[in-house]
Scaffold this active site. Sequence first.
Site, PDB file in Angstrom:
ATOM      1  N   TYR A 125       0.798  -1.178  -0.041  1.00 32.48           N
ATOM      2  CA  TYR A 125      -0.138   0.104   0.034  1.00 32.48           C
ATOM      3  C   TYR A 125       0.908   1.340  -0.090  1.00 32.48           C
ATOM      4  O   TYR A 125       0.606   2.255  -0.771  1.00 32.48           O
ATOM      5  CB  TYR A 125      -0.873   0.053   1.207  1.00 32.48           C
ATOM      6  N   LYS A 142       1.306   4.250  -2.794  1.00 34.33           N
ATOM      7  CA  LYS A 142       0.954   5.884  -2.599  1.00 34.33           C
ATOM      8  C   LYS A 142       2.376   6.598  -2.839  1.00 34.33           C
ATOM      9  O   LYS A 142       2.387   7.776  -3.225  1.00 34.33           O
ATOM     10  CB  LYS A 142       0.692   6.146  -1.241  1.00 34.33           C
TER      11      LYS A 142
END
Length: 263
Positions: free
Chosen positions: A153, A157
């Site tokens: 994750y 980002k």
Amino acid sequence: MATNQTVLITGASSGIGFELARCFARDGYRLVLSARHDLEATDQKLKSEFSGLQTVLIPADFSTHEGPAHLYDETKRQGLQIDVLVNDAGFGEAGLFTETDLQKEIGIVHVNVMSLMYLTKVFLHDMVARNSGKIMQLGSVVSFLPNPRQAVYAATKAFVLSLSEALQQELKEQKSEVTITILCPPATETNFFHVAGAENTKVGQSDKADPKDVAEAGYKGLLSGEARVLPTFGAKMNFASSVLFPDSMLAVLMGSQMQEEKK
């Protein structure tokens, strides 16, 4: 503020995406809402709050190659000019990389990276051609920070941040009026931690930002053409830490926040 503009919001059915939809609805935008689930319920909630609201619902699964292409093609088929694109759709997975679900993480890359890149590419091309438009990219404070036990994750980002900052410079070189704003929220009170399986971690149990406050700050930053929005004091502190301390130290600190709380 009345407007005749149209905004497309992905991940619009909950969390920050839903609160951003409320911001745009309040100011009279026509909303094109896209998500995999709950669009009808979202539409009803918004129309019960904002009378006369115009909406277009386009369900799409951004974990597939076909999802973003379907969304773009459908806006063209319906003759919709997208004046503002909000790339909000995203999710995460918590746990040690050697133990987490590979297929879920491939889905995370599809949603957080591939679909965002695709939609940015096609809609930015249209915006540059008419020299008008705005894009909001949902980054995170982990865009700046290595995040053990949430490695994939955080990496997605970081991609969002790097891509968007490069495009911001390209637009400057083109002397384009189109702007890209990166919203980098801290841990926020949404269903993110439930979906990621991180509800029992230290950060999952901590006080989190209000999605309404995050959305409002992002919305204001988008309209004013800000390059980056750090919507809370905590987000600003996270960014400052990324500048002041080495990644090795930050990885230890971030990893400790992803440890499960002892009962």
